[in-house]
Design an enzyme around this catalytic site. Sequence first.
Site, short mmCIF file in Angstrom:
data_model
loop_
_atom_site.label_atom_id
_atom_site.label_comp_id
_atom_site.label_asym_id
_atom_site.label_seq_id
_atom_site.Cartn_x
_atom_site.Cartn_y
_atom_site.Cartn_z
N TYR A 1 -1.84 -0.77 10.43
CA TYR A 1 -1.98 -1.09 9.00
C TYR A 1 -0.77 -0.58 8.21
O TYR A 1 -0.15 -1.32 7.45
CB TYR A 1 -3.27 -0.48 8.45
N SER B 1 0.84 -1.20 0.00
CA SER B 1 0.00 0.00 0.00
C SER B 1 0.87 1.24 0.00
O SER B 1 2.00 1.22 0.52
CB SER B 1 -0.87 0.00 1.26
N1 NAP Z 1 -8.80 -0.65 -1.09
C1 NAP Z 1 -7.80 0.14 -0.78
O1 NAP Z 1 -7.96 1.36 -0.60
C2 NAP Z 1 -6.40 -0.46 -0.67
C3 NAP Z 1 -5.30 0.41 -0.78
C4 NAP Z 1 -4.03 -0.11 -0.68
C5 NAP Z 1 -3.85 -1.46 -0.47
N2 NAP Z 1 -4.93 -2.28 -0.36
C6 NAP Z 1 -4.69 -3.71 -0.13
O2 NAP Z 1 -5.34 -4.46 -1.14
C7 NAP Z 1 -5.56 -5.79 -0.67
C8 NAP Z 1 -6.96 -6.20 -1.03
O3 NAP Z 1 -7.87 -5.41 -0.30
P1 NAP Z 1 -9.22 -4.85 -0.93
O4 NAP Z 1 -9.07 -3.39 -1.05
O5 NAP Z 1 -9.61 -5.64 -2.12
O6 NAP Z 1 -10.20 -5.12 0.31
P2 NAP Z 1 -11.50 -6.02 0.43
O7 NAP Z 1 -12.47 -5.70 -0.66
O8 NAP Z 1 -11.95 -5.86 1.84
O9 NAP Z 1 -10.96 -7.51 0.21
C9 NAP Z 1 -10.14 -8.12 1.15
C10 NAP Z 1 -10.00 -9.59 0.81
O10 NAP Z 1 -9.13 -10.19 1.76
C11 NAP Z 1 -9.73 -11.39 2.23
N3 NAP Z 1 -9.28 -11.72 3.57
C12 NAP Z 1 -9.32 -10.95 4.69
N4 NAP Z 1 -8.87 -11.64 5.74
C13 NAP Z 1 -8.55 -12.88 5.28
C14 NAP Z 1 -8.05 -14.04 5.89
N5 NAP Z 1 -7.79 -14.09 7.20
N6 NAP Z 1 -7.84 -15.15 5.12
C15 NAP Z 1 -8.11 -15.12 3.80
N7 NAP Z 1 -8.59 -14.04 3.16
C16 NAP Z 1 -8.81 -12.93 3.90
C17 NAP Z 1 -11.23 -11.09 2.18
O11 NAP Z 1 -11.96 -12.31 2.09
P3 NAP Z 1 -12.78 -13.02 3.26
O12 NAP Z 1 -13.34 -11.93 4.12
O13 NAP Z 1 -13.84 -13.79 2.52
O14 NAP Z 1 -11.81 -13.90 3.95
C18 NAP Z 1 -11.33 -10.32 0.86
O15 NAP Z 1 -11.42 -11.22 -0.20
C19 NAP Z 1 -5.28 -5.75 0.84
O16 NAP Z 1 -4.01 -6.31 1.09
C20 NAP Z 1 -5.27 -4.26 1.16
O17 NAP Z 1 -4.47 -3.97 2.28
C21 NAP Z 1 -6.20 -1.81 -0.46
#
Ligand code: NAP
Length: 280
Positions: free
Chosen positions: A158, A145
């Site tokens: 985070y 991130s």
């Molecule tokens: N969106 C942003 O603004 C942003 C910015 C920078 C970086 N990121 C990074 O992008 C990545 C994806 O996040 P996203 O934005 O797509 O968020 P999201 O829509 O909340 O998706 C998160 C995913 O992670 C899975 N997850 C969470 N805990 C887990 C566990 N213990 N075991 C297996 N799977 C797990 C969730 O699935 P389940 O709940 O079904 O397990 C879901 O599929 C993350 O690493 C996040 O830190 C996001």
Amino acid sequence: MPAPSLRFQPIITGASAGLGVEFARQLAPRSTRMLLVARRAEFLTVVAADLQAQWPDLDVVICPADVATEAGRVAISSSLERHQFAPNLLINNAGLGDYGSFETASAERIQQQIDVNITGLVMLTHRLLPQLKAQRPSGILNVSSLAGTIPLPEMAIYAATKAFVTSFTEALRIELLDQGVTVSAVCPGPTPTTFSAVAQRTGGQDTNRSGQTFLRMPNDAVVAQGLAALEHQQATIYPGWGPTIASQFFRLIPRWLMRRLLTRRLHKDRAAHPSPPKSP
Ligand SMILES: NC(=O)c1ccc[n+]([C@@H]2O[C@H](COP(=O)([O-])OP(=O)(O)OC[C@H]3O[C@@H](n4cnc5c(N)ncnc54)[C@H](OP(=O)(O)O)[C@@H]3O)[C@@H](O)[C@H]2O)c1
């Protein structure tokens, strides 16, 4: 990293929502099989059905598992074995955040961020590395991130976990340089997924600054740029001009100035939202 003409066999963690679903969509036309991992089996089933409807030749295996636990990671290995699945790409995407002060965070949510964002990513990589090496040229793409470039108040844990992910990625990349395994990190700014809904505390404010439009990027662009970076053997990518400039700025300014800017930002936030809520 497999050449574009070669077919991928990716494992994608966090494939039930957000960026994980988008990784699956963009890799589908270039993959023979894929293994989708997340805890919510019902969401994975829907994602797999959609992909297979569009790409009938694609073999989509779902693996409901918690990457934060050893049992979950063993379940992923067992699923690979059961399906004779030989991965050549690992997308370490599962992750979560928490908006609010460290003091008012729940111990459970603090632990969960460390267990998923750090332990899950590291230990799954360690477990799968021999299989990835056996399929070389292969790749590992870690989803870090922009937050990993700054000590971010009210997202302290985070941001620190993502600083870890970026550092780990670069060190592992160097270790594996001549071994046919490319390691890269994609470091997005705010991206419209369910991330904010998960990170936001009950009754709390969205302190993700998702309103800062110059940092925002759509999911598809983040994923396309992440995959392109891996294919072009790039170490890190900050998708979009906003995150690219911000990451350079954060790297160049002195730490005292960064702390002063972050202090001012926090005071402004606290004046606007005086009593931060507790973690759920
Ligand atoms: N969106 C942003 O603004 C942003 C910015 C920078 C970086 N990121 C990074 O992008 C990545 C994806 O996040 P996203 O934005 O797509 O968020 P999201 O829509 O909340 O998706 C998160 C995913 O992670 C899975 N997850 C969470 N805990 C887990 C566990 N213990 N075991 C297996 N799977 C797990 C969730 O699935 P389940 O709940 O079904 O397990 C879901 O599929 C993350 O690493 C996040 O830190 C996001």
